[in-house]
Design an enzyme around this catalytic site. Structure first.
Site, PDB file in Angstrom:
ATOM      1  N   GLY A  32     -11.191   9.185   2.869  1.00 15.82           N
ATOM      2  CA  GLY A  32      -9.539   9.534   0.867  1.00 15.82           C
ATOM      3  C   GLY A  32     -10.243   9.472   0.472  1.00 15.82           C
ATOM      4  CG  HIS A  33      -9.272   6.191  -2.002  1.00 15.16           C
ATOM      5  ND1 HIS A  33      -9.540   5.076  -0.192  1.00 15.16           N
ATOM      6  CD2 HIS A  33      -8.404   5.972  -2.725  1.00 15.16           C
ATOM      7  CE1 HIS A  33      -7.904   4.022  -0.785  1.00 15.16           C
ATOM      8  NE2 HIS A  33      -7.667   5.128  -1.379  1.00 15.16           N
ATOM      9  CD  GLN A  57       2.996   1.308  -4.320  1.00 15.13           C
ATOM     10  OE1 GLN A  57       2.321   1.446  -5.438  1.00 15.13           O
ATOM     11  NE2 GLN A  57       2.103   2.078  -3.523  1.00 15.13           N
ATOM     12  CE  LYS A 145      -1.668   8.128   4.941  1.00 10.16           C
ATOM     13  NZ  LYS A 145      -1.076   7.854   3.984  1.00 10.16           N
ATOM     14  CG  ASP A 146      -0.184   9.119   0.124  1.00  7.64           C
ATOM     15  OD1 ASP A 146       0.244   7.903   1.382  1.00  7.64           O
ATOM     16  OD2 ASP A 146      -1.554   9.150  -0.588  1.00  7.64           O
ATOM     17  CB  SER A 181      -4.258   5.709   5.888  1.00  4.36           C
ATOM     18  OG  SER A 181      -3.754   4.288   5.761  1.00  4.36           O
ATOM     19  NE  ARG A 183       0.704   0.888   4.251  1.00  4.49           N
ATOM     20  CZ  ARG A 183       1.848  -0.233   4.073  1.00  4.49           C
ATOM     21  NH1 ARG A 183       1.565  -1.253   5.208  1.00  4.49           N
ATOM     22  NH2 ARG A 183       2.493  -0.125   2.952  1.00  4.49           N
TER      23      ARG A 183
HETATM   24  O1  PAF Z   1      -1.485   6.101  -2.950  1.00  4.82           O
HETATM   25  C1  PAF Z   1      -1.403   4.561  -3.393  1.00  4.82           C
HETATM   26  O2  PAF Z   1      -2.850   4.055  -3.019  1.00  4.82           O
HETATM   27  C2  PAF Z   1      -0.607   4.216  -4.776  1.00  4.82           C
HETATM   28  O3  PAF Z   1       0.534   4.930  -4.488  1.00  4.82           O
HETATM   29  C3  PAF Z   1      -0.583   4.722  -5.487  1.00  4.82           C
HETATM   30  C4  PAF Z   1      -0.921   6.279  -6.780  1.00  4.82           C
HETATM   31  C5  PAF Z   1      -2.667   4.343  -6.445  1.00  4.82           C
HETATM   32  C6  PAF Z   1       0.148   3.844  -6.915  1.00  4.82           C
HETATM   33  O4  PAF Z   1      -0.408   2.598  -7.071  1.00  4.82           O
END
Ligand code: PAF
Length: 271
Positions: A32-33, A57, A145-146, A181, A183
């Site tokens: 994804g990245h 977060q 996805k987010d 992901s 995770r």
């Molecule tokens: O989606 C993420 O990996 C994080 O929430 C982000 C946008 C890098 C902020 O820490």
């Protein structure tokens, strides 16, 4: 590839760069990245990737500590992708300056993940706002996805009149259907199989939900998901992804939003 750990050095380096395409990450880089980075490289200018696991977060310290990290592997991937600039801030570097813009939290932050992860989106917007003020990118690239995160970042940017455009990129999935992901690294083989069955099941059910609109209830679906091996369902809801209201007619396009636990790992997706 140039790596920066200090915001001052980074600012010096980018002060003459007109167009920066920014890809924020918490590391644990996956396909994804990579798709975000590749997309950003089609735009004019330079790509800047940040890696920072943002403690603000996470609701629980344990979750923060268990978040998968692998900086060596991440840097190898970024080098391979020929990324121009990398920012790896420490806690102090990123949190020690006064920001100009107050965080704007749209009311959609109270729904879905906002219900069970109380300070999560405030923490996300805190760090993203800091990155935007430091880097002043022309574009920021985010995965759908987010969905909720991406929506809330865009609302903050618009409300605070920040000159960065959000570029959303479609969710990238593994062959077994689950969304890529970081995770997923915490899942064993059996849990990966369950996650895959959950996604396949929900994809199939979407047609049934459509037929039963506007009165569809998730009770039976929840039971089926538990039978598939899901430990706990945090939420399963559906919204029209444009209006963010419950779909009422069969003609409306909607997405099913889900957060569920496989043992201690919490996964989110939208289908
Ligand atoms: O989606 C993420 O990996 C994080 O929430 C982000 C946008 C890098 C902020 O820490």
């Amino acid at each position: 590839m140039k790596i920066f750990k200090s915001k001052h050095k980074l600012k010096e380096e980018i002060s003459n760069i007109k167009n920066i395409s920014f890809v924020p990450t918490m590391g644990g880089l996956h396909k994804g990245h990579m798709s975000l980075i590749k997309k950003s490289q089609n735009f004019k200018g330079k790509t800047l990737v940040s890696i920072f696991v943002n403690p603000k977060q996470f609701n629980e310290k344990k979750d923060f500590l268990n978040y998968p990290r692998n900086l060596k592997k991440d840097l190898r991937i970024l080098k391979h992708l020929n990324v121009d600039l990398i920012y790896l801030p420490g806690l102090k570097d990123i949190f020690s300056f006064q920001v100009k813009n107050k965080i704007f939290l749209d009311k959609f932050s109270k729904k879905l993940c906002g219900r069970s992860r109380k300070y999560h989106f405030k923490g996300v917007l805190n760090i993203v706002n800091r990155f935007l003020e430091l880097i002043k990118p022309k574009y920021i690239f985010l995965l759908l996805k987010d969905f909720q995160q991406s929506y809330l970042i865009r609302r903050h940017i618009v409300k605070r009149k920040i000159k960065t455009k959000v570029i959303n990129c479609k969710t990238i999935r593994e062959k077994n259907g689950i969304a890529c992901s970081t995770r997923n690294n915490n899942l064993n083989k059996n849990q990966l199989k369950i996650a895959s069955n959950v996604i396949k099941y929900l994809k199939n059910k979407k047609k049934l939900i459509k037929k039963k609109l506007p009165n569809f209830k998730f009770i039976n679906i929840k039971k089926d998901l538990i039978n598939l091996g899901v430990k706990k369902i945090d939420y399963i809801e559906f919204y029209n992804s444009r209006t963010l209201k419950r779909p009422k007619s069969k003609r409306e396009k909607f997405k099913i939003f889900i957060a569920f636990y496989l043992n201690k790992t919490r996964l989110i997706d939208n289908i």
